[in-house]
Each structure stands twice: as structure tokens, then as C-alpha cells.
Scaffold this active site. Structure first.
Site, PDB file in Angstrom:
ATOM      1  N   CYS A  50     -84.606  -2.822  21.699  1.00  0.00           N
ATOM      2  CA  CYS A  50     -84.563  -4.214  21.242  1.00  0.00           C
ATOM      3  C   CYS A  50     -85.942  -4.737  20.852  1.00  0.00           C
ATOM      4  O   CYS A  50     -86.075  -5.506  19.904  1.00  0.00           O
ATOM      5  CB  CYS A  50     -83.944  -5.111  22.319  1.00  0.00           C
ATOM      6  SG  CYS A  50     -84.655  -4.910  23.963  1.00  0.00           S
ATOM      7  N   CYS A  51     -86.965  -4.340  21.622  1.00  0.00           N
ATOM      8  CA  CYS A  51     -88.283  -4.968  21.437  1.00  0.00           C
ATOM      9  C   CYS A  51     -88.975  -4.591  20.124  1.00  0.00           C
ATOM     10  O   CYS A  51     -89.476  -5.479  19.430  1.00  0.00           O
ATOM     11  CB  CYS A  51     -89.192  -4.667  22.627  1.00  0.00           C
ATOM     12  SG  CYS A  51     -88.599  -5.368  24.196  1.00  0.00           S
ATOM     13  N   GLY A  92     -71.277 -11.653  26.127  1.00  0.00           N
ATOM     14  CA  GLY A  92     -72.171 -11.651  27.280  1.00  0.00           C
ATOM     15  C   GLY A  92     -73.622 -11.899  26.928  1.00  0.00           C
ATOM     16  O   GLY A  92     -74.427 -12.231  27.806  1.00  0.00           O
ATOM     17  N   HIS A  98     -80.557 -13.304  33.254  1.00  0.00           N
ATOM     18  CA  HIS A  98     -81.239 -12.441  32.290  1.00  0.00           C
ATOM     19  C   HIS A  98     -82.085 -13.291  31.337  1.00  0.00           C
ATOM     20  O   HIS A  98     -81.577 -14.173  30.654  1.00  0.00           O
ATOM     21  CB  HIS A  98     -80.178 -11.663  31.505  1.00  0.00           C
ATOM     22  CG  HIS A  98     -80.718 -10.625  30.588  1.00  0.00           C
ATOM     23  ND1 HIS A  98     -80.984 -10.871  29.264  1.00  0.00           N
ATOM     24  CD2 HIS A  98     -81.047  -9.335  30.806  1.00  0.00           C
ATOM     25  CE1 HIS A  98     -81.447  -9.761  28.694  1.00  0.00           C
ATOM     26  NE2 HIS A  98     -81.497  -8.816  29.612  1.00  0.00           N
ATOM     27  N   GLU A 144     -90.435  -9.314  29.618  1.00  0.00           N
ATOM     28  CA  GLU A 144     -90.028  -8.501  28.465  1.00  0.00           C
ATOM     29  C   GLU A 144     -90.565  -9.097  27.166  1.00  0.00           C
ATOM     30  O   GLU A 144     -90.553 -10.313  26.969  1.00  0.00           O
ATOM     31  CB  GLU A 144     -88.491  -8.421  28.431  1.00  0.00           C
ATOM     32  CG  GLU A 144     -87.976  -7.507  27.334  1.00  0.00           C
ATOM     33  CD  GLU A 144     -86.449  -7.432  27.274  1.00  0.00           C
ATOM     34  OE1 GLU A 144     -85.795  -7.684  28.299  1.00  0.00           O
ATOM     35  OE2 GLU A 144     -85.927  -7.121  26.186  1.00  0.00           O
ATOM     36  N   GLU A 171     -83.498  -7.728  34.775  1.00  0.00           N
ATOM     37  CA  GLU A 171     -84.332  -8.332  33.721  1.00  0.00           C
ATOM     38  C   GLU A 171     -84.273  -9.862  33.756  1.00  0.00           C
ATOM     39  O   GLU A 171     -84.160 -10.521  32.712  1.00  0.00           O
ATOM     40  CB  GLU A 171     -83.894  -7.835  32.342  1.00  0.00           C
ATOM     41  CG  GLU A 171     -83.736  -6.316  32.267  1.00  0.00           C
ATOM     42  CD  GLU A 171     -83.472  -5.783  30.861  1.00  0.00           C
ATOM     43  OE1 GLU A 171     -84.188  -4.860  30.455  1.00  0.00           O
ATOM     44  OE2 GLU A 171     -82.575  -6.310  30.176  1.00  0.00           O
TER      45      GLU A 171
END
Lengths: 578, 578
Positions: B381-382, B174, B235, B303, B287
Site C-alpha cells: 500500500c505504501c 471494512g 486501524h 505507517e 496497525e
């Protein structure tokens, strides 16, 4: 309470809203079918032991059944029929059969979760479903005299009162509605335990219960106690349902401190968090109120249910205070942000009600307006909520107090209260003339006619009338004429509403207008309004079920509520000026 | 490919970016600690049989470890140290120990799901984690020569190639990233199976695989095949990671059709779906990229990871095409929408990067800017993505082709490629003078210097130079002077960007500016810009780590990237005009 509601059948309306009610009447049997197709009724059968299988659908599936049952009751009061009674009896019997012996009732929990109750109150919607059951039961007994659902509701309420409280299990549901439902139930039963439970559920919020479940409290209206809140925040429907219940409670208990807090919250909402359409809740993300002045037009969430909850809250504030601003808000919500939620045919619904739909907008899940309105949703809260609201709309028209009658919303029809009877003649909302004739009265009666804040230059009996209620003494045979000016208005937003800087909204009477692609060659995205262009209103009986169209230069505008009835085409409410 | 990247160590930079890199270097050991505290490393220990317990954190927990390992590798190339090698060896050994004998590796699936693999590919992130592992392994072998992680990566890639494909299990993850990772791996291993698997995963998307799992495909970049797409959607991070991988693939296979499709998508993105800051993805809800021109400032999601993915995509397009617009986009993203994602101290991060923060903004979950930047997130994640990007920033500065060298981004330092060596002197981004000295060259070399599209009036060697690459012949000892005008500019948006109608953004050089509350008495919400007011730039070494401040009338503006380093106060990029 400053004002008292009228009784069932005391108000009869025709005209604009009656057209919508007739369309809605045709949707109610379809609703029964949707509840069957979506599994809601089957869940109840399984819980009742009448069928085998697993529960399907969301945890709040039962609530859709109850809202639909409430719609059936209101519709029966409006237009009685055996078909309605038959549906009501059948589904009520099913609900009663599904109830546990001790009063508990939530088919999804009973079936899917093997009767493991109250294990996930932030999300389980167990009290929420109970609240909608209670509201339906109160409507049923009031509209049809049938006590079958009331028996179920009382048994469930008693179970809740045995289970929850300061000295029992100290907990609340993640989704309010039980609060106002229990006050309504108390008004029928007179049982102080029902009022006390409403008080408990209302006051228990805002003290960290959701945090105990590891949940961020704002979404659940649990960040601060309702009497300490100064604005609305979090999930919009949750917030306004809670506020409506708190307003009921404040009125019932004479709790002026609570009422003052709710007034502050309502004022802050209308000043900073309400769309010109009356739409509430600007964020798709968590279906929430945004920050003050965060009112995007394209991604306005403005859930249909939030407008309905807004009307419910405003109505309770109006009764408690007699302040016309609440009736003004109801008018704005009903004619715009609520009514856009249903098609002219009455059978398809918007979940979200944006104020702009771009040319290149793509579908975004089944709640997206890019699909147009839909007959039902996976999360089907809105359709039966629209049904019950339209069917019971007479309840918002008028009220009484010791001195006489108040007319809050204008529709042709009749209003009776005891020995007093009025006939209202009007072409509202298309025409601003409202003639109120006193058909019967025991003596001089005080009529309070609302002059909306938008109606600059209004007259009552030929005399200038400012906004608010104009009180007129009248006796049998008298006719009072209210004239509301129907000039086309352009509205600019507060300068902090960044989303619509350099734009105006066009309004006429209580209606907000919109530009739709069907009426323009230029892409709606690129339209501009020339504020100097003459504005012309023309009634078009052939168009969109009969609407007054507004033109201004090259622009053609139709009422916002009627958009997307010619396909889900580009649309905008706020139009940049040239 | 039109252009070829330089080797590790070929570019050395100082100045503005080196300051950020030093701050980032201090964050890397902290990152190790965060990965320990958040359980990511413990998950791997449990999978390796070195500890007992249950996996904690999201299903993509391993990917944070791999991004951090990649950061360690790049940082080692920039500034070697035993401490870095020690951390790298220790964590790499743990990753290797967690790998199954057959090559499979995902600690959360191995532990939480008892090794039930690939049962929920839309959400399980199994290929996503593999992709980040592969990227880290490629960086590790290139930067340190250590093949330990490469061995793990090849074993995992071989397992994937054995498992997935047109004639094997036909399925995709995904969340893209495996595509570009496998092309990078192929460039190291030369194994055609790795390139073929990248091609397969890229081409298999857009044919309904997600729908087979009951998922709406747009979010997962699975609505249309990447070579048929005309825009970016769904996304944002997923979309740009997939596009970056597809660009790698197009370059490697000489697939001009695919490259053309990506060009169209990139153009549509920059024209309709990118913020002035280079931020990508306007919606909090899922997102996602919004509709064209749907670019709200307050609720910009933008993001940090999406800006990073945007840079990765643009870099691959730049190498494939040599088109300066991609380097322009990289500059805009890096200096603004990416760099805002990390504090000046280098140790705190924004997940979302809005362009406006109102006075009354309330916190909205732990990703909200109302909290200010944070050291780590539940979905982390960032932070490690910022770490690897800053540590490896030298990679985006320059490239080569048969004729010579291209300078894409300006920073003081040295660039070497074979026998050619340059020294760059500049105070960029504060100052627009860039002096390029040829220290060594085997003969005449062609230097291509990018003139950004914003740099109207630029000169190279005193001659006017339009946007794009200016090619200059130079030999050892020559100095080429590029002058980029640093006048303050005001930028208006496309008229369809409704969110910023009547506003301008202020830019200077590559930097977007913002008004922050710390510099104003008037609430930032109410500020206006007088377009006639003189604009003054002043370098303030004492402020925000040293920035050039812009004043215009009563307004004081600081670079957007530096906001919220004096507390998470009100801020706005787009300022209404008087």
C-alpha cells in the site's frame, strides 16, 4: 543434576500460597465446566465416536483439557478428594477413547481435518497437544498412581517416535513443549526412545524447517539451534518452553555445552528482556520478546503463560546448576508476573499483564486488561496453566542433594526428605522472619537457605548473610532463623530501558508494588513519587485478601499481583519521580 | 468551504520538494515493473480474459495499481511526457478490460472467488479498491483530460449506487476510502447519486455492521458513528481515510455538526495520539491508534500511509475551516512522518516509521526498519501512496477565497489564480526567509501567509507576526517578506507521554531531527543531550542530499526524514537529557 526435586507430598505449605491454592481449588470444577461450554470435551467425544458434529475452537483445544487434567492431579496430591478422582477418571476415559488405534491423538485434526495428520506442523500444535498430554499423564501417575492417562501418553509417544526422527519424518511442531514432556516421560518410563525423541525434537530446531513451510523462523524458535542461541526471541511462550525442555535434556544427558548456552540465554533474558515483575515477552504483536531493553509498561504483553514457562525453565536451571539466581527469578515471577494473572477469587484470569493501565485505556479484544480479568478466553491457554501451576506449587519450594536440603522459596509448612523433616514458620512475604526447625534428622544435615539478591542486610542465625545459599549444619531439634529485611526499596531500571526513564518501581520483599486508582484522588497517570518522603508499611488484613500496604507521601501502593481486584482501574508500577 | 483549492498547474515548485519529486519521478516506471512482478497487473489480465491463471497477492491488489495510476496522472501534470501517457493508456485500458459489464470491478474477487461479490465486506476491500480507482480517475481527467478511467469509475460508482444504500443492500466495506473518492467524483460529474452514496457509506458506519460479521468493530472504524466520535481509534489508516471523507462530505453538504465532530477528533488526535513527527498509529498490533499518550518511540508503527491519510484529512479540514492549525499539521506530517517513508533516491520505502531504532534491534518481518527501506512489500500500500502524494504535492501549497490567496506551505516557485500571479523565493526548510512577489494582480489582493505555531518571533514585512495567517494587502510589483526564525528548538512532550519522559526532541524550522549512529562513536542508545550546550546549525550540501546539520555538544543531529539512508543503523529522535 546439582539438585534433586523432592517427592510428591514431601512439601506441605500454608500461608500466602495456600490461600491462593484454596482459591484455585474452587476454580478447578469451574474449569471442567468451561471446557464443556467451549467445546473442548465435545471435540474429544466426536473424535471418540461418542457424538456427532464438527470440532470447534482452536487447533490446540485438546491442550486445555490436558493442562486442566494436570491441575486435577496436583490438586489431588495437595488435597485428595473423591470429586477430583471422579472428574479425572471421567475425562481421562474420554481422552483414551478419542485416541486412534495407532496412538495418534488430536481431536481437532481427527475431526475437522478428517485425520489428515501433520500437514501444517508450524500451526497445527499436534506435538504441542501431545506434550501437554504427556505432562498431565506424568502428573497423574505420580500424584494419584493411576496409569490410565500414562497408557495413552506412552502410546502417543511411541507413535511419535515411530513417525519422527532424523531417519524418519524430519520435522518439528511450531510450538514447543513436547521436549520437556518427553524428558519427564522418560523419567517415569525409563524408555530411552522417549529421551531420544526429546533430544531429536530439541536439536532439530534452528535448521530451517519452518522456512520450508514458508514461515519466518524467529516466531517459532527456529532461527538458530538452541545450543547456538545467545538470547531469547520470537514468541515468548514458545521460546521459554523450548528452553525448559532443553534444560531438562542438558541435565539428563550431562550436556554441559547445551547448559552453558541456556545459561547465557537466561542471563541475557533477565538482563535485557524481563520486566521487574518477571513478566516475559513485551510485544502484543506476535506475542513476542522485544529487542533488548524494549520493555514498555502500558503495552507489556507479559503473557501469564510466559511467566509460567519462565518458572519452569528457571526451575530446571536451578536443579541443573544449584545457582540461586534461578530461584530468585522464580520468586520474582511467581509473586508478581505470574500471580497477577489470576484474581484473588482464583476464578478469573489475565492473559496479558501490563505494568501500566491508563485512565483512558480502551478495550482491545478480549485479552485486554481494560475488560479486567476474565473467566475464560477464546484462546484459553492461560487459565488451566495457572491452575496446574498453583496446584503444584509445592514442587518449587525445596530440593535435596547428597549433603542435605535446600530451601528455595519461603512458605510456612513442612518439608520432608527421607529421614529428615523440617518445619518452616514464617509470615512471608509480608514478614521477613523465617524460622526453620529440624524436626527429625538421621544426623547433622546441611540446610541451604536462599538469601534473595534483593535482601541486603539479611542474617542467618544472627550473622550477616550475602545473596545466594547460606549453608547451615543442623541436627534434630535445632532452629535456624533467617531474617530478610523488609524495608521498602525503590528500584531504577537500566538506563537503556527507555520506557521507564525518570521512574522508580517500589518493592518490598519479593513483591513489586503498584499504584491503583482506588487509592488515589489524583489520576494515576499523573502521580509522582517523592523519593525523600518517609515510607510506611502497614498490614491490612481487610484489604485485597490481606496485604501489606506501602505509603510514601501522598502515594498508596498495593502489591502488583492484587491489582484489578477492585475493577480494572488505572494502575502503574513504574512511578515518575518528582 | 472557507477556502478553495487551486487548479492543476496553478502551482509550480522547486527547491526541497522538487528534489523529492524528481526522485519520485524515477520511481514511477519502477512501480509499473513492481506491479508486474507482484502479479497485480496479471490479476487484471486474468479478470479481463486476456490471460489464464489464478489471482495472486492480497485481496486489495488492484488498489496498488490505481494509486500508481493516480501518481502517473499527477506526475504528468508536473512534468508531461509521452512515456507517462503511454503507461497510463496501457494500464487504463487493462483496467477497463477487466471491468464486468455491469460495472463491478475487483480482479481478485472476479478470479479467485469466481465473481462471488461482497461476501466478506469487512476484509474483501471491494469498496476500498473502488475508491482508489475513483481517485485515480478523477486525477487522470483533471491532469491529462483523458476520460478513459473516468468512464470505468462512473460505471463502477453507478453499480455501487445501484447495489448499496439504506433501501438496498445495507452494508459497508471494512476499509474506508470510497467516501472521499465519491465526493471527489461528484465534483467532477455533478451527479447527486455519487454524493448521496458517499453520504450513505459515511453515515452507515458505527451502527454495528461489522459486528454482524462477527468482527470487533473498533478496528474497522465501526464502533460509533463518525459524527459521534470524539477521538480516532482502531486501524489508523482506516480511521483517517474515513475522517477525510467525512470532512469532504461536511464541506460539500454544509454539515456543521459533522465538521464540529471532526474538529474534536482531529484536536484529540494531535493532542494525544500523534508523534512529534506527525506519525499516526502507535501500535504494530492491528496497525492501530493506541490509547491517549501511548506513543512508544521504538515500536511506533506510524505507517507511511497513515501520515498520508493524515495529510488528506488535515487538508480537507483546512479548506473547510481556514484554520492554520491544519496547515501546521500538514507541514509536520509531510516533512517528517511522511517523508521518512521514502529514501532520498525515491525508490525505497518504509512501511513503519519508528522514532527510535536500537543497536540490537532485530528484523521483525519484512515491514521492519531493521531491514532498512525496501523497494516493495507483500502488502504494497505504501509505495504507490508515496508516489501519488509526492507527485501531487503542489495541491497542498496554496488556496484561494474571494479576497485573495493563501500560502499554506512554503516552497520556491510560482502560484497563479486567475489574474493573480505570485513568485515565491525561499530556501525553506533550511532557511526561514520567504519572499513573495506579486507578479500580476487585477488590483489589491489579500495574501494570507501562514506563520507556523513553532515560529515564535516571526515577522511579516518587518512587523511581529503571531501564529496563524497574517493577512497582507498587496498589489502587482509588491514584495512581502516573511521571516521565520530558524533557531534550534528543544521540545518536551506532554507529561503523560511516558515513553519519552526525561527526553527532548530537537527541531529546527519544520524539521524534526534525529541522532544517527553514523555520526557518533557512542552507541546511540546511550547518547544524552546537554541542554546547556551551544547549538550550531550548518548546511552540508554534500550530506544526505543536502541537509542542515545541528550539533549540540557531542551530539550531531540530522533531519529525521533522512535517516536510514546510510544503512538501517541505530537512531533516536527523543534524546535523554544529561
Amino acid at each position: 543434576m546439582a539438585l534433586r526435586p523432592l517427592g510428591i507430598g514431601d512439601v506441605r505449605i500454608g500461608g500466602f500460597w495456600a490461600d491462593r491454592q484454596r482459591a484455585n481449588a474452587s476454580a478447578i470444577p469451574l474449569g471442567r465446566q468451561r471446557l464443556e461450554e467451549a467445546g473442548n470435551l465435545q471435540n474429544l467425544r466426536i473424535a471418540a465416536g461418542q457424538a456427532d458434529g464438527e470440532a470447534i475452537g482452536p487447533v490446540f483445544a485438546d491442550s486445555d483439557v490436558y493442562k486442566w487434567l494436570e491441575a486435577v492431579a496436583w490438586e489431588y496430591a495437595r488435597e485428595p478428594s473423591d470429586a477430583l478422582l471422579e472428574m479425572q477418571r471421567e475425562v481421562t476415559a474420554l481422552v483414551a477413547a478419542a485416541q486412534s488405534d495407532d496412538g495418534y491423538l488430536n481431536s481437532v485434526v481427527q475431526v475437522r481435518h478428517r485425520d489428515q495428520r501433520y500437514t501444517d506442523l508450524p500451526w497445527s500444535h499436534e506435538h504441542y497437544c501431545a506434550g501437554h498430554l504427556v505432562q498431565a499423564a506424568v502428573a497423574q501417575v505420580r500424584c494419584t498412581g493411576d496409569t490410565a492417562l500414562l497408557d495413552v501418553a506412552v502410546k502417543l509417544a511411541d507413535h511419535l517416535a515411530d513417525t519422527f526422527g532424523e531417519d524418519r519424518r524430519h520435522d518439528v511442531d511450531g510450538h514447543p513443549v513436547i521436549e520437556m514432556a518427553l524428558v519427564e516421560l522418560y523419567r517415569v518410563t525409563g524408555d530411552p526412545r522417549h529421551l531420544e525423541l526429546a533430544r531429536y525434537f530439541t536439536e532439530a530446531r534452528g535448521h530451517g524447517l519452518m522456512a520450508g513451510y514458508g514461515q519466518e523462523p524467529t516466531y517459532f524458535s527456529d532461527r538458530v539451534p538452541v545450543r547456538e542461541a545467545t538470547t531469547v526471541e520470537g514468541h515468548a511462550v514458545r521460546a521459554v518452553y523450548l528452553a525448559a525442555g532443553a534444560a531438562d535434556l542438558a541435565a539428563e544427558l550431562g550436556d554441559d555445552g547445551l547448559l552453558d548456552a541456556l545459561r547465557t540465554q537466561f542471563d541475557h533474558m533477565t538482563a535485557t528482556k524481563m520486566y521487574v515483575t518477571g513478566g516475559l515477552g513485551s510485544r502484543w504483536d506476535r506475542e513476542a520478546f522485544g529487542d533488548p531493553y524494549e520493555l514498555p509498561t502500558d503495552r507489556a504483553y507479559a503473557e501469564t503463560c510466559a511467566a509460567i514457562g519462565g518458572v519452569q525453565w528457571a526451575w530446571r536451571m536451578l536443579l541443573a546448576t544449584g545457582d540461586a539466581r534461578y530461584a530468585d527469578a522464580i520468586e520474582r515471577m511467581l509473586f508478581n508476573g505470574f500471580l497477577s494473572g489470576v484474581s484473588l477469587a482464583g476464578t478469573e484470569y489475565f492473559y496479558v499483564n501490563p505494568l501500566q493501565h491508563r485512565s483512558d485505556a480502551h478495550a482491545d479484544g478480549n485479552r485486554s486488561p481494560a475488560h479486567g480479568r476474565r473467566g475464560w478466553f477464546d484462546c484459553a491457554c492461560c487459565p488451566p496453566n495457572v491452575m496446574r501451576t498453583l496446584a503444584g506449587l509445592e514442587g518449587y519450594i525445596a530440593s535435596r542433594d547428597d549433603s542435605g536440603l535446600q530451601l528455595h522459596q519461603y512458605a510456612p509448612g513442612t518439608v520432608t526428605a527421607g529421614d529428615t523433616a523440617l518445619t518452616v514458620e514464617t509470615g512471608y512475604p509480608w514478614d521477613g522472619l523465617v524460622r526453620v526447625r529440624v524436626d527429625a534428622a538421621p544426623g547433622p544435615v546441611t540446610l541451604s537457605l536462599r538469601v534473595p539478591a534483593w535482601a541486603e542486610g539479611a542474617t542467618v542465625g544472627g550473622a550477616p548473610a550475602g545473596p545466594g545459599y547460606v549453608r547451615v549444619q543442623a541436627a534434630a531439634g535445632d532452629v535456624v532463623e533467617l531474617r530478610l529485611p523488609m524495608e521498602v526499596r525503590t528500584t531504577t531500571a537500566h538506563p537503556r530501558v527507555d520506557a521507564v526513564r525518570g521512574c522508580v518501581a517500589v518493592e518490598r520483599g519479593p513483591l513489586v508494588y503498584a499504584a491503583e486508582q482506588a487509592d488515589h484522588d489524583t489520576p494515576v497517570d499523573d502521580l509522582r513519587i517523592d523519593l525523600g518522603a518517609p515510607r510506611v508499611s502497614e498490614h491490612r488484613p481487610d484489604l485485597l485478601g490481606g496485604v501489606t500496604v506501602v505509603t510514601a507521601g501522598e502515594l498508596t501502593l498495593v502489591p502488583y499481583y492484587a491489582w484489578a481486584n477492585r475493577g480494572p482501574a488505572p494502575m502503574r508500577v513504574w512511578i515518575p519521580t518528582t
